[in-house]
Design a protein around this motif. Sequence first.
Motif, PDB file in Angstrom:
ATOM      1  N   ARG A   1       5.860   4.341   1.119  1.00 16.37           N
ATOM      2  CA  ARG A   1       6.409   5.602   1.609  1.00 16.37           C
ATOM      3  C   ARG A   1       7.427   5.352   2.723  1.00 16.37           C
ATOM      4  O   ARG A   1       8.467   6.024   2.800  1.00 16.37           O
ATOM      5  CB  ARG A   1       5.281   6.499   2.116  1.00 16.37           C
ATOM      6  N   ARG A   2       7.145   4.395   3.586  1.00 17.16           N
ATOM      7  CA  ARG A   2       8.091   4.060   4.660  1.00 17.16           C
ATOM      8  C   ARG A   2       9.414   3.568   4.081  1.00 17.16           C
ATOM      9  O   ARG A   2      10.492   3.891   4.597  1.00 17.16           O
ATOM     10  CB  ARG A   2       7.491   3.000   5.576  1.00 17.16           C
TER      11      ARG A   2
ATOM     12  N   ASP B   1       0.852  -1.187   0.000  1.00 22.81           N
ATOM     13  CA  ASP B   1       0.000   0.000   0.000  1.00 22.81           C
ATOM     14  C   ASP B   1       0.889   1.238   0.000  1.00 22.81           C
ATOM     15  O   ASP B   1       2.110   1.156   0.136  1.00 22.81           O
ATOM     16  CB  ASP B   1      -0.962   0.009   1.194  1.00 22.81           C
ATOM     17  N   ARG B   2       0.237   2.386  -0.153  1.00 23.93           N
ATOM     18  CA  ARG B   2       0.974   3.641  -0.265  1.00 23.93           C
ATOM     19  C   ARG B   2       1.800   3.929   0.995  1.00 23.93           C
ATOM     20  O   ARG B   2       2.930   4.407   0.919  1.00 23.93           O
ATOM     21  CB  ARG B   2      -0.009   4.793  -0.524  1.00 23.93           C
ATOM     22  N   GLN B   3       1.250   3.622   2.164  1.00 27.03           N
ATOM     23  CA  GLN B   3       1.949   3.904   3.405  1.00 27.03           C
ATOM     24  C   GLN B   3       3.228   3.074   3.522  1.00 27.03           C
ATOM     25  O   GLN B   3       4.281   3.581   3.918  1.00 27.03           O
ATOM     26  CB  GLN B   3       1.037   3.626   4.605  1.00 27.03           C
ATOM     27  N   GLU B   4       3.144   1.789   3.187  1.00 27.79           N
ATOM     28  CA  GLU B   4       4.321   0.923   3.274  1.00 27.79           C
ATOM     29  C   GLU B   4       5.403   1.359   2.303  1.00 27.79           C
ATOM     30  O   GLU B   4       6.592   1.407   2.645  1.00 27.79           O
ATOM     31  CB  GLU B   4       3.911  -0.528   2.994  1.00 27.79           C
TER      32      GLU B   4
ATOM     33  N   PRO C   1       2.432   2.605  12.686  1.00 26.69           N
ATOM     34  CA  PRO C   1       1.152   3.130  12.203  1.00 26.69           C
ATOM     35  C   PRO C   1       0.649   4.237  13.117  1.00 26.69           C
ATOM     36  O   PRO C   1       0.824   4.179  14.335  1.00 26.69           O
ATOM     37  CB  PRO C   1       0.226   1.906  12.246  1.00 26.69           C
ATOM     38  N   SER C   2       0.032   5.241  12.567  1.00 27.27           N
ATOM     39  CA  SER C   2      -0.495   6.349  13.353  1.00 27.27           C
ATOM     40  C   SER C   2      -1.654   5.863  14.214  1.00 27.27           C
ATOM     41  O   SER C   2      -2.536   5.136  13.736  1.00 27.27           O
ATOM     42  CB  SER C   2      -0.974   7.477  12.440  1.00 27.27           C
TER      43      SER C   2
END
Length: 227
Positions: free
Chosen positions: A38-39, A33-36, A157-158
Amino acid sequence: MLDGAAAERCPTPVRRQSRLKGRCEGVFWRRTDRQEVRRITLAARRYELVTRQPGARSGALGFVALEVLEYLANLVDYKTGRLDPAIETLMSRLRRSRDAIVRALKALRTHGFLDWLRRYVPTGNEGRGPQVQQTSNAYRLSLPARALRLLGRFGQPSPLPDDFDATQQRRTAGYDAYRASLSPVELVAETIEDPALRAVLTRLGQGVERESGRRTESQSKFLFYRD
């Protein structure tokens, strides 16, 4: 690995450990996903800064490797994990030489940010000549543990806000009330994405509304004459 029969038929063998395209990616690619993603790119930038020695122009990865990683991050298919650009594509899009791209890919793999499978495809030759040929690699982005530690709180994660559940319930209730206020035709337009199916259901809904209108009118006339 390339099977022995294919290697014997091929006068210009493909590289060792190559796999048949279309048969190997299912267990290699994974959904992301986008979050992973980006990390991974953020961790790579920090890793590059941390590993750069005083007076050196670059760290363990190098700025070309960061460019390659950023491009791959924008190219990966989140749903399937598919990522298989050709070296020539990377050269063209990033305006870098083949040697620079190859060195960047090796640096990313060495330090754990990238892995790949070599692949080959049949040539379709029925007689003499190569039976198989090399094709683009299948790539997979990854986040090494030593780089993850550099992210600190950004690697987690937030947390959800305290009123998250109540807010979601209010939104759901509001949306349910909105849908309940729609006519059959309006509900079809709101919820059906397929154009052909939407057209059919719209015509049916319009027919229902006309029939309902006629019945209401008939009942009103009946009550009027009775009075």
